[in-house]
Design a protein around this motif. Structure first.
Motif, PDB file in Angstrom:
ATOM      1  N   HIS A 121      -4.152  13.587  13.944  1.00  0.00           N
ATOM      2  CA  HIS A 121      -4.895  14.279  15.007  1.00  0.00           C
ATOM      3  C   HIS A 121      -4.531  15.765  15.064  1.00  0.00           C
ATOM      4  O   HIS A 121      -3.655  16.247  14.345  1.00  0.00           O
ATOM      5  CB  HIS A 121      -4.611  13.612  16.361  1.00  0.00           C
ATOM      6  N   GLY A 122      -5.188  16.464  15.969  1.00  0.00           N
ATOM      7  CA  GLY A 122      -4.950  17.881  16.157  1.00  0.00           C
ATOM      8  C   GLY A 122      -3.950  18.175  17.266  1.00  0.00           C
ATOM      9  O   GLY A 122      -3.404  17.271  17.906  1.00  0.00           O
ATOM     10  N   TRP A 123      -3.756  19.463  17.512  1.00  0.00           N
ATOM     11  CA  TRP A 123      -2.769  19.946  18.469  1.00  0.00           C
ATOM     12  C   TRP A 123      -2.984  19.374  19.868  1.00  0.00           C
ATOM     13  O   TRP A 123      -4.115  19.286  20.346  1.00  0.00           O
ATOM     14  CB  TRP A 123      -2.821  21.480  18.565  1.00  0.00           C
ATOM     15  N   LEU A 151      -5.727  10.837   3.408  1.00  0.00           N
ATOM     16  CA  LEU A 151      -5.291  11.529   4.616  1.00  0.00           C
ATOM     17  C   LEU A 151      -6.498  12.170   5.289  1.00  0.00           C
ATOM     18  O   LEU A 151      -7.209  12.966   4.674  1.00  0.00           O
ATOM     19  CB  LEU A 151      -4.262  12.608   4.294  1.00  0.00           C
ATOM     20  N   VAL A 152      -6.718  11.800   6.539  1.00  0.00           N
ATOM     21  CA  VAL A 152      -7.786  12.384   7.339  1.00  0.00           C
ATOM     22  C   VAL A 152      -7.103  13.244   8.391  1.00  0.00           C
ATOM     23  O   VAL A 152      -6.372  12.726   9.240  1.00  0.00           O
ATOM     24  CB  VAL A 152      -8.657  11.298   8.008  1.00  0.00           C
ATOM     25  N   GLY A 153      -7.295  14.553   8.302  1.00  0.00           N
ATOM     26  CA  GLY A 153      -6.634  15.464   9.226  1.00  0.00           C
ATOM     27  C   GLY A 153      -7.619  16.320   9.981  1.00  0.00           C
ATOM     28  O   GLY A 153      -8.607  16.786   9.424  1.00  0.00           O
ATOM     29  N   TRP A 154      -7.311  16.503  11.268  1.00  0.00           N
ATOM     30  CA  TRP A 154      -8.159  17.291  12.152  1.00  0.00           C
ATOM     31  C   TRP A 154      -7.356  18.508  12.615  1.00  0.00           C
ATOM     32  O   TRP A 154      -6.314  18.357  13.248  1.00  0.00           O
ATOM     33  CB  TRP A 154      -8.583  16.424  13.316  1.00  0.00           C
ATOM     34  N   SER A 155      -7.812  19.710  12.305  1.00  0.00           N
ATOM     35  CA  SER A 155      -7.223  20.967  12.745  1.00  0.00           C
ATOM     36  C   SER A 155      -5.753  21.060  12.320  1.00  0.00           C
ATOM     37  O   SER A 155      -5.476  21.142  11.123  1.00  0.00           O
ATOM     38  CB  SER A 155      -7.421  21.135  14.255  1.00  0.00           C
ATOM     39  N   LEU A 156      -4.801  21.038  13.254  1.00  0.00           N
ATOM     40  CA  LEU A 156      -3.392  21.082  12.867  1.00  0.00           C
ATOM     41  C   LEU A 156      -3.051  19.888  11.977  1.00  0.00           C
ATOM     42  O   LEU A 156      -2.285  20.017  11.018  1.00  0.00           O
ATOM     43  CB  LEU A 156      -2.493  21.114  14.105  1.00  0.00           C
ATOM     44  N   GLY A 157      -3.645  18.741  12.241  1.00  0.00           N
ATOM     45  CA  GLY A 157      -3.446  17.572  11.382  1.00  0.00           C
ATOM     46  C   GLY A 157      -3.962  17.825   9.971  1.00  0.00           C
ATOM     47  O   GLY A 157      -3.399  17.338   8.986  1.00  0.00           O
ATOM     48  N   ALA A 158      -5.032  18.616   9.849  1.00  0.00           N
ATOM     49  CA  ALA A 158      -5.567  18.970   8.529  1.00  0.00           C
ATOM     50  C   ALA A 158      -4.604  19.893   7.793  1.00  0.00           C
ATOM     51  O   ALA A 158      -4.394  19.742   6.586  1.00  0.00           O
ATOM     52  CB  ALA A 158      -6.934  19.619   8.671  1.00  0.00           C
ATOM     53  N   VAL A 163      -9.523  14.173   3.629  1.00  0.00           N
ATOM     54  CA  VAL A 163     -10.729  14.352   4.424  1.00  0.00           C
ATOM     55  C   VAL A 163     -10.301  15.279   5.556  1.00  0.00           C
ATOM     56  O   VAL A 163      -9.428  14.927   6.354  1.00  0.00           O
ATOM     57  CB  VAL A 163     -11.261  13.018   4.994  1.00  0.00           C
ATOM     58  N   LEU A 164     -10.881  16.470   5.588  1.00  0.00           N
ATOM     59  CA  LEU A 164     -10.429  17.497   6.523  1.00  0.00           C
ATOM     60  C   LEU A 164     -11.528  17.813   7.521  1.00  0.00           C
ATOM     61  O   LEU A 164     -12.675  18.072   7.141  1.00  0.00           O
ATOM     62  CB  LEU A 164     -10.018  18.753   5.750  1.00  0.00           C
ATOM     63  N   ILE A 165     -11.154  17.816   8.800  1.00  0.00           N
ATOM     64  CA  ILE A 165     -12.084  18.044   9.905  1.00  0.00           C
ATOM     65  C   ILE A 165     -11.623  19.292  10.655  1.00  0.00           C
ATOM     66  O   ILE A 165     -10.450  19.392  11.019  1.00  0.00           O
ATOM     67  CB  ILE A 165     -12.098  16.832  10.857  1.00  0.00           C
ATOM     68  N   LEU A 178     -13.081  22.972  25.568  1.00  0.00           N
ATOM     69  CA  LEU A 178     -13.648  23.808  24.496  1.00  0.00           C
ATOM     70  C   LEU A 178     -14.074  22.968  23.297  1.00  0.00           C
ATOM     71  O   LEU A 178     -15.049  23.292  22.618  1.00  0.00           O
ATOM     72  CB  LEU A 178     -12.646  24.867  24.054  1.00  0.00           C
ATOM     73  N   GLN A 179     -13.345  21.880  23.034  1.00  0.00           N
ATOM     74  CA  GLN A 179     -13.679  21.017  21.899  1.00  0.00           C
ATOM     75  C   GLN A 179     -15.052  20.379  22.060  1.00  0.00           C
ATOM     76  O   GLN A 179     -15.703  20.045  21.073  1.00  0.00           O
ATOM     77  CB  GLN A 179     -12.636  19.899  21.735  1.00  0.00           C
ATOM     78  N   ALA A 180     -15.470  20.206  23.312  1.00  0.00           N
ATOM     79  CA  ALA A 180     -16.724  19.505  23.583  1.00  0.00           C
ATOM     80  C   ALA A 180     -17.898  20.447  23.846  1.00  0.00           C
ATOM     81  O   ALA A 180     -19.020  19.974  24.059  1.00  0.00           O
ATOM     82  CB  ALA A 180     -16.527  18.580  24.779  1.00  0.00           C
ATOM     83  N   MET A 181     -17.658  21.742  23.805  1.00  0.00           N
ATOM     84  CA  MET A 181     -18.757  22.682  24.074  1.00  0.00           C
ATOM     85  C   MET A 181     -19.910  22.462  23.100  1.00  0.00           C
ATOM     86  O   MET A 181     -19.702  22.253  21.908  1.00  0.00           O
ATOM     87  CB  MET A 181     -18.266  24.117  23.980  1.00  0.00           C
TER      88      MET A 181
END
Length: 184
Positions: free
Chosen positions: A12-14, A67-74, A92-94, A136-139
């Motif tokens: 996940h991300g931060w 590895l599927v990473g989102w933001s900091l996880g990426a 897999v980077l998001i 902000l993530q959902a804007m």
């Protein structure tokens, strides 16, 4: 090993926890592993360097994972793939970038002043800042309220131990530059 039989690890991300992946994990099946970033969710802190965070995660990964990473996880997935390639068969980077903040030769990123302001806000009002971050993530999403509520359910707890790790995570986002490791 076929791609279909490879273990999938979700990073996940931060500021969030692995709970954010619950809806996706339900579709991916039992070969899916969700990891909390160091000091997030239920994971113990692991210092304040990208190497320390990546080592803590890599120690939990099976060899040959997707590895599927989102933001900091990426960014952590990229680092793991470069430094422990036996752990990462695929990425897999998001919402991914090798450098989160702008530089003279990297304009397509967040201005440094924006992240500095966010870090200052986090230091004085961490919970409000983190909730603003999830909003902000959902804007722009037609289901903005539902998405924000779901993200808020996956937030890392707001205690002293987790606060230090979240602050370290923001520092990692500010300082990390992985462009050289990905061939820019």
């Amino acid at each position: 090993m076929t791609t279909a039989s490879r273990p999938i690890a979700l990073l996940h991300g931060w500021g969030l926890s692995s709970k954010v992946w619950a809806p996706l994990q339900a579709h991916l099946g039992p070969n899916t592993l969700t990891l909390d970033l160091p000091g997030h969710g239920s994971a113990a802190p692991a210092g304040d360097s990208l190497d320390a965070w990546a080592d803590a995660l890599a120690s939990q990964l099976p060899n040959g994972a997707v590895l599927v990473g989102w933001s900091l996880g990426a960014q952590l997935a990229l680092h793991i793939a470069a430094h422990a390639p036996h752990k990462a068969a695929r990425l897999v980077l998001i919402a991914a970038t090798p450098r989160f903040v702008q530089a003279p030769d990297w304009p397509a990123a967040l201005p440094e002043a924006t992240l500095s302001g966010f870090r200052a806000d986090f230091d004085t009002a961490p919970d409000a800042t983190q909730r603003r971050f999830t909003a902000l993530q959902a804007m722009g999403d037609g289901r903005r309220r539902d998405v924000t509520a779901a993200l808020n359910q996956a937030l890392t707890p707001a205690d002293a131990t987790h606060h230090a790790a979240r602050a370290s995570g923001l520092k990692l986002l500010a300082d990390t530059d992985l462009r050289a490791s990905i061939g820019n």
